[in-house]
Structures are given as C-alpha cells and as structure tokens.
Design a protein around this motif. Structure first.
Motif, mmCIF file in Angstrom:
data_model
loop_
_atom_site.group_PDB
_atom_site.id
_atom_site.type_symbol
_atom_site.label_atom_id
_atom_site.label_comp_id
_atom_site.label_asym_id
_atom_site.label_seq_id
_atom_site.Cartn_x
_atom_site.Cartn_y
_atom_site.Cartn_z
ATOM 1 N N ILE A 84 2.193 -1.785 -5.302
ATOM 2 C CA ILE A 84 3.223 -1.474 -4.223
ATOM 3 C C ILE A 84 2.340 -1.687 -2.816
ATOM 4 O O ILE A 84 1.747 -1.394 -2.610
ATOM 5 C CB ILE A 84 3.800 -0.115 -4.290
ATOM 6 N N LYS A 85 2.902 -2.246 -2.485
ATOM 7 C CA LYS A 85 2.579 -2.925 -0.989
ATOM 8 C C LYS A 85 3.428 -2.818 0.320
ATOM 9 O O LYS A 85 4.856 -2.815 0.284
ATOM 10 C CB LYS A 85 1.687 -4.037 -0.606
ATOM 11 N N GLU A 86 3.589 -2.049 1.095
ATOM 12 C CA GLU A 86 4.495 -1.011 2.584
ATOM 13 C C GLU A 86 3.503 -1.675 3.711
ATOM 14 O O GLU A 86 3.227 -1.965 4.304
ATOM 15 C CB GLU A 86 5.096 -0.076 2.639
ATOM 16 N N TYR A 87 4.514 -2.409 4.723
ATOM 17 C CA TYR A 87 4.406 -3.313 5.611
ATOM 18 C C TYR A 87 4.665 -3.291 7.007
ATOM 19 O O TYR A 87 6.472 -3.942 5.999
ATOM 20 C CB TYR A 87 2.532 -4.585 5.242
ATOM 21 N N CYS A 96 8.827 -3.619 1.860
ATOM 22 C CA CYS A 96 8.399 -3.184 0.662
ATOM 23 C C CYS A 96 8.448 -3.828 -0.387
ATOM 24 O O CYS A 96 8.847 -4.222 -0.639
ATOM 25 C CB CYS A 96 8.914 -1.750 0.660
ATOM 26 N N GLU A 97 7.175 -4.162 -1.071
ATOM 27 C CA GLU A 97 7.312 -5.400 -1.910
ATOM 28 C C GLU A 97 6.863 -4.456 -3.324
ATOM 29 O O GLU A 97 5.443 -3.321 -3.335
ATOM 30 C CB GLU A 97 5.929 -5.972 -1.708
ATOM 31 N N SER A 142 13.307 2.578 -0.721
ATOM 32 C CA SER A 142 14.266 3.389 -1.404
ATOM 33 C C SER A 142 15.009 2.362 -1.798
ATOM 34 O O SER A 142 15.415 2.374 -2.978
ATOM 35 C CB SER A 142 15.598 4.168 -0.698
ATOM 36 N N TRP A 143 15.263 0.863 -1.037
ATOM 37 C CA TRP A 143 15.732 -0.370 -1.870
ATOM 38 C C TRP A 143 15.382 -0.654 -2.883
ATOM 39 O O TRP A 143 15.730 -1.562 -4.361
ATOM 40 C CB TRP A 143 16.210 -1.362 -0.612
ATOM 41 N N ALA A 144 13.821 -0.997 -2.721
ATOM 42 C CA ALA A 144 13.248 -1.698 -3.161
ATOM 43 C C ALA A 144 12.422 -0.665 -4.766
ATOM 44 O O ALA A 144 12.747 -1.303 -5.916
ATOM 45 C CB ALA A 144 11.385 -1.715 -2.375
#
Length: 260
Positions: A84-87, A96-97, A142-144
């Motif tokens: 998970i990547k958040e930036y 959010c990936e 939340s969407w991801a």
C-alpha cells in the motif's frame, strides 16, 4: 458463557447488556445493547473480536461502519495485500495505491480538496477544516480499500465516508431550506370571475343577462365564446364585486330562512 465468550443468543444479549452499562465502551454505544449486539456481529463477520468491534465500528445513519485504520488493519491481516502506498500528488490531492497479491495491477484512488468542496464537506468546518490532509487521505484510502478488497471488508462501510455522507445530506437539506419560496401565482381576474359566474348561475342565458345588467351592455353586444377575456380590468372588477355581493346576500337570506 465459556471463558467469557458468549455462545447462545441469550448469553450474547446478556453480554451486551453488561457492556451497555459500562463506562469503558465508546459513548455512542453506552446504554444501547442492541447497537452493541449488531456491532459485535459485524465485527465477527470481518474478523474482529467483541472489544475490537466496539472500538473500531461505529453506527452512522443506522449503518455499522468501520474506521479507516481498522479497515487497513483487516486488509493487512488477510495476507492478500502486496503493498500500500499513500502520498500526496500535490498539496491538495491525496492518493492511495494498493496492490493485491492475486491481481496483476494496483488499484489507485485519489481525492482532492476540490472534490471535498464540490461535495460540500468544507461548509460545516470541524475535522475537514482542522485536518484537511488527514481527511483527504482517509477518503482516498477508503475508496481504494473498498474497491480492491471487497471480500475482506464484506461490504461494510467506511466510517469516515459515512460521516461525510451525513454532512453532505445535511448540507443539501440546508440548501433546499434556504431556497426562497416563490409566491403562488395568482389566477387571472377573468378566470376568477368566470368561476364565480359558474358558482352562481347554472343557466347560461341567466348568466349573460346578469353580465349585461352589471356592465350596462346593449342587447346587440354578443356574449359568446371567451368573452370574459375581452373585458377590461375595470369591467371584470365590477362583475366580481357584484357577484360577491349577490352571493353574500343570498347566503344571508338562506341563513335567515334556516333560523326561521
């Protein structure tokens, strides 16, 4: 109960009654054994023990929802998350990936400050005003997570998103209530007079005689079709006053006759 783990329905309800009276449960669950019961059931569905469920599940708009941090914890615990990547793409757009181990491509979801503005989330202030970046991050997350791991989250809503939906609904209601109430359009005078004539006269010939007498019209003036629309406003007002006086007088006579 065995080892304080409720087994039967009766035991579970008794367990929920005890929790509802405790000062250690979240305030939103205090005194609400039914909500506690539902929250625990939802928690069990996604793999949370009873106390984890009460801490991480909130009932918003009557729907049990899980907080974003707990949703991420469940996804990590499932063993299906590769990364998970958040930036932030810029200062105003959270990204959010997330990548599942069993999927070839990652799921990428974004949420910007402009999105929040369009949704009316900034209008009421509060958390969105105080911690906008954190709220953008939670919405993108939340969407991801919901899109990439529906099987892990079992369709349960994300609490931050449900709170936003509640705010949007309140904003929309406020906007509707704030809209000016347009005054009711009045009926044209010729229609009002026409309705009074129909109320008073069943015979069309008698009606026309009355109109001629009130307006002092000669016999050779034809009254046919939509003749009321061709009358002047002054003539219509005279007709209306005469009809109202006539109706009022007849009602008074009728009342006197009934008393007699």
């Amino acid at each position: 109960m065995s080892n304080l783990v409720p087994q039967s329905f009766t035991e579970r309800m008794q367990y929920c009654e005890v929790l509802a009276k405790s000062n250690l449960v979240p305030q939103s669950f205090k005194g609400k054994k039914e909500d506690i019961f539902v929250a625990i059931e939802f928690g069990q569905m996604v793999g949370l023990n009873p106390m984890q469920a009460l801490t991480n599940i909130s009932v918003i708009n009557g729907r049990p929802s899980i907080w974003g941090d707990a949703a991420l914890a469940l996804v990590k615990a499932s063993g299906k998350l590769e990364y998970i990547k958040e930036y932030f793409e810029d200062d105003n757009t959270a990204v959010c990936e997330v990548k599942r181990k069993d999927e070839p491509v990652a799921v990428i979801r974004k949420f910007s400050l402009e999105d929040a503005k369009q949704a009316g989330l900034l209008n009421k202030g509060g958390t969105w005003k105080q911690y906008p970046k954190r709220m953008l991050q939670m919405r993108a997350r939340s969407w991801a997570l919901r899109d990439a791991f529906p099987d892990v989250l079992s369709g349960i809503a994300i609490a931050e998103e449900m709170q936003d939906a509640e705010t949007i609904e309140e904003t929309q209601k406020s906007e509707i209530n704030a809209q000016p109430v347009l005054p009711k359009k009045e009926e044209p005078l010729y229609k009002i007079v026409g309705n009074l004539l129909l109320e008073k006269f069943k015979d069309k010939d008698q009606m026309k005689i009355f109109v001629r007498q009130v307006l002092d019209l000669p016999e050779d003036v034809e009254l046919k079709g939509k003749y009321l629309q061709n009358l002047t406003e002054d003539e219509l007002k005279r007709l209306k006053a005469a009809l109202e006086e006539k109706i009022s007088y007849q009602e008074e006579l009728k009342l006197q006759a009934e008393k007699a």
